[in-house]
Design a protein around this motif. Structure first.
Motif, PDB file in Angstrom:
ATOM      1  N   MET A  64     124.360  46.249  50.574  1.00 36.24           N
ATOM      2  CA  MET A  64     125.691  45.710  50.252  1.00 36.24           C
ATOM      3  C   MET A  64     125.584  44.695  49.118  1.00 36.24           C
ATOM      4  SD  MET A  64     128.921  45.748  50.603  1.00 36.24           S
ATOM      5  CE  MET A  64     129.110  46.773  52.058  1.00 36.24           C
ATOM      6  N   LEU A  65     124.540  43.863  49.134  1.00 34.55           N
ATOM      7  CA  LEU A  65     124.342  42.906  48.047  1.00 34.55           C
ATOM      8  C   LEU A  65     124.178  43.648  46.720  1.00 34.55           C
ATOM      9  CD1 LEU A  65     124.049  39.978  47.116  1.00 34.55           C
ATOM     10  CD2 LEU A  65     121.583  40.194  47.572  1.00 34.55           C
ATOM     11  N   GLU A  66     123.448  44.743  46.753  1.00 32.87           N
ATOM     12  CA  GLU A  66     123.276  45.546  45.540  1.00 32.87           C
ATOM     13  C   GLU A  66     124.619  46.103  45.062  1.00 32.87           C
ATOM     14  OE1 GLU A  66     120.930  49.573  44.254  1.00 32.87           O
ATOM     15  OE2 GLU A  66     119.888  48.190  45.603  1.00 32.87           O
ATOM     16  N   GLN A  67     125.470  46.532  45.979  1.00 37.31           N
ATOM     17  CA  GLN A  67     126.797  47.028  45.602  1.00 37.31           C
ATOM     18  C   GLN A  67     127.638  45.914  44.970  1.00 37.31           C
ATOM     19  OE1 GLN A  67     128.852  49.247  48.720  1.00 37.31           O
ATOM     20  NE2 GLN A  67     126.860  49.845  49.573  1.00 37.31           N
ATOM     21  N   ILE A  68     127.544  44.705  45.520  1.00 33.31           N
ATOM     22  CA  ILE A  68     128.282  43.567  44.970  1.00 33.31           C
ATOM     23  C   ILE A  68     127.811  43.288  43.545  1.00 33.31           C
ATOM     24  CG2 ILE A  68     128.621  41.064  45.169  1.00 33.31           C
ATOM     25  CD1 ILE A  68     128.420  41.543  48.296  1.00 33.31           C
ATOM     26  N   HIS A  69     126.492  43.304  43.338  1.00 30.65           N
ATOM     27  CA  HIS A  69     125.958  43.035  41.999  1.00 30.65           C
ATOM     28  C   HIS A  69     126.290  44.170  41.030  1.00 30.65           C
ATOM     29  CE1 HIS A  69     122.992  39.793  43.497  1.00 30.65           C
ATOM     30  NE2 HIS A  69     124.222  39.359  43.376  1.00 30.65           N
ATOM     31  N   HIS A  70     126.335  45.391  41.531  1.00 35.57           N
ATOM     32  CA  HIS A  70     126.737  46.525  40.689  1.00 35.57           C
ATOM     33  C   HIS A  70     128.185  46.338  40.229  1.00 35.57           C
ATOM     34  CE1 HIS A  70     126.577  50.580  39.092  1.00 35.57           C
ATOM     35  NE2 HIS A  70     127.731  50.822  39.672  1.00 35.57           N
ATOM     36  N   ARG A  71     129.044  45.896  41.137  1.00 33.92           N
ATOM     37  CA  ARG A  71     130.450  45.639  40.796  1.00 33.92           C
ATOM     38  C   ARG A  71     130.556  44.536  39.743  1.00 33.92           C
ATOM     39  NH1 ARG A  71     135.567  44.162  43.114  1.00 33.92           N
ATOM     40  NH2 ARG A  71     136.665  43.307  41.335  1.00 33.92           N
ATOM     41  N   LEU A  72     129.795  43.452  39.927  1.00 33.66           N
ATOM     42  CA  LEU A  72     129.824  42.361  38.956  1.00 33.66           C
ATOM     43  C   LEU A  72     129.322  42.845  37.600  1.00 33.66           C
ATOM     44  CD1 LEU A  72     130.329  39.441  38.210  1.00 33.66           C
ATOM     45  CD2 LEU A  72     128.108  38.850  39.215  1.00 33.66           C
ATOM     46  N   ALA A  73     128.251  43.615  37.597  1.00 32.93           N
ATOM     47  CA  ALA A  73     127.714  44.149  36.337  1.00 32.93           C
ATOM     48  C   ALA A  73     128.741  45.055  35.651  1.00 32.93           C
ATOM     49  CB  ALA A  73     126.416  44.910  36.593  1.00 32.93           C
ATOM     50  N   ASP A  74     129.464  45.863  36.442  1.00 34.74           N
ATOM     51  CA  ASP A  74     130.514  46.723  35.875  1.00 34.74           C
ATOM     52  C   ASP A  74     131.634  45.886  35.260  1.00 34.74           C
ATOM     53  OD1 ASP A  74     129.221  49.070  36.533  1.00 34.74           O
ATOM     54  OD2 ASP A  74     130.466  49.483  38.303  1.00 34.74           O
ATOM     55  N   ASP A  75     132.061  44.826  35.969  1.00 35.43           N
ATOM     56  CA  ASP A  75     133.098  43.938  35.447  1.00 35.43           C
ATOM     57  C   ASP A  75     132.654  43.322  34.118  1.00 35.43           C
ATOM     58  OD1 ASP A  75     134.657  44.466  37.676  1.00 35.43           O
ATOM     59  OD2 ASP A  75     134.265  42.524  38.654  1.00 35.43           O
ATOM     60  N   LEU A  76     131.409  42.887  34.071  1.00 33.07           N
ATOM     61  CA  LEU A  76     130.872  42.296  32.840  1.00 33.07           C
ATOM     62  C   LEU A  76     130.825  43.331  31.720  1.00 33.07           C
ATOM     63  CD1 LEU A  76     128.012  40.185  34.437  1.00 33.07           C
ATOM     64  CD2 LEU A  76     130.007  39.261  33.252  1.00 33.07           C
ATOM     65  N   ARG A  77     130.352  44.517  32.051  1.00 32.15           N
ATOM     66  CA  ARG A  77     130.233  45.587  31.051  1.00 32.15           C
ATOM     67  C   ARG A  77     131.588  45.922  30.427  1.00 32.15           C
ATOM     68  NH1 ARG A  77     126.221  47.805  33.297  1.00 32.15           N
ATOM     69  NH2 ARG A  77     127.362  48.737  35.022  1.00 32.15           N
ATOM     70  N   ARG A  78     132.635  45.925  31.249  1.00 31.33           N
ATOM     71  CA  ARG A  78     133.982  46.206  30.728  1.00 31.33           C
ATOM     72  C   ARG A  78     134.418  45.148  29.719  1.00 31.33           C
ATOM     73  NH1 ARG A  78     134.633  48.367  35.794  1.00 31.33           N
ATOM     74  NH2 ARG A  78     135.404  46.480  36.798  1.00 31.33           N
ATOM     75  N   ALA A  79     133.842  43.965  29.808  1.00 30.05           N
ATOM     76  CA  ALA A  79     134.164  42.884  28.864  1.00 30.05           C
ATOM     77  C   ALA A  79     133.152  42.833  27.716  1.00 30.05           C
ATOM     78  CB  ALA A  79     134.197  41.543  29.592  1.00 30.05           C
ATOM     79  N   GLY A  80     132.280  43.841  27.644  1.00 32.09           N
ATOM     80  CA  GLY A  80     131.284  43.873  26.573  1.00 32.09           C
ATOM     81  C   GLY A  80     130.102  42.964  26.830  1.00 32.09           C
TER      82      GLY A  80
END
Length: 181
Positions: A64-80
Motif C-alpha cells: 500500500m505504501l508503494e501504491q501511495i508513492h506511485h500516486r505521488l510520483a504520478d501527480d508530480l509527473r503530470r506537473a513535469g
C-alpha cells in the motif's frame, strides 16, 4: 547546492494526523509539484526522505505504501516533475534504527547514492526531526511552515539547530534556493 532532500508528509503532501493510509488520502500541497519541477529544470537532484511508521506499526503494508508513492510520483509527473530517488524508513518509533529521522541514515544514503557532499545538500522538512537529521548529516536546513512547520517554528527552533532558513512552503523554499546569489 546539488541535492535537495525533501520530507514527504507536510512538505509535498498534506500531513494527516492519522497518516496517509491509501492513495485516495494523498492530497498534494499546492505548488509543491511545480517546485520540484523547478529543481529538476535547474539540474538539482531531488530525493524524498520519509519516515513511514504507518508500515512499522502494521496499519498499512509495504504494498500500500508503494501504491501511495506511485500516486505521488504520478501527480508530480503530470506537473513535469520527478523524484530521483526515494528513501523510506518504515521503523516504528519504539524500534527506530539510525535510518529513522532524527537519525541521519536516510540522508547519508541519499548523499552516498548521488556522490554528493553534505555541503552541497539541503534538507527541506516541516519537523524538528528533519532539522535534527540534517544537522547530524551535515546538511543545510530549511523549515517550511506547511504541515507541522508552523508549530515547529512557534515552539522555537533549538539554538544548536541554527541556522535554519524558514519559508512558507516548498515553492517559497525552492524560489529562495534558486535565487541568484
Amino acid at each position: 547546492m546539488r541535492l535537495i532532500l525533501i520530507d514527504r508528509d507536510g512538505v509535498l503532501n498534506v500531513d494527516r494526523p492519522d497518516s496517509v493510509r491509501n492513495p485516495g488520502e494523498l492530497v498534494p500541497i499546492p505548488g509543491s509539484a511545480a517546485a520540484v519541477a523547478r529543481l529538476n529544470a535547474a539540474g538539482v537532484r531531488v530525493a524524498v526522505v520519509t519516515n513511514q511508521a504507518v508500515v512499522g506499526r502494521g496499519i498499512i503494508g509495504p504494498d500500500m505504501l508503494e501504491q501511495i508513492h506511485h500516486r505521488l510520483a504520478d501527480d508530480l509527473r503530470r506537473a513535469g516533475a520527478r523524484i530521483d530517488a526515494w528513501f523510506v524508513c518504515t521503523d516504528a518509533p519504539h524500534a527506530a534504527t539510525a535510518r529513522r529521522k532524527p537519525g541521519p541514515g536516510m540522508l547519508r544514503e541519499a548523499m552516498d547514492q548521488f556522490r554528493i557532499a553534505p555541503a552541497e545538500t539541503v534538507m527541506i522538512g516541516d519537523a524538528e526531526t528533519d532539522l535534527e537529521a540534517a544537522l547530524a548529516a551535515g546538511c543545510r536546513r530549511v523549515l517550511v511552515r506547511t504541515g507541522k512547520g508552523a508549530a515547529t517554528q512557534a515552539r522555537g527552533i533549538k539554538p544548536h539547530l541554527l541556522p535554519v532558513a524558514v519559508h512558507e512552503d516548498l515553492a517559497g523554499a525552492v524560489e529562495a534556493l534558486l535565487a541568484p546569489a
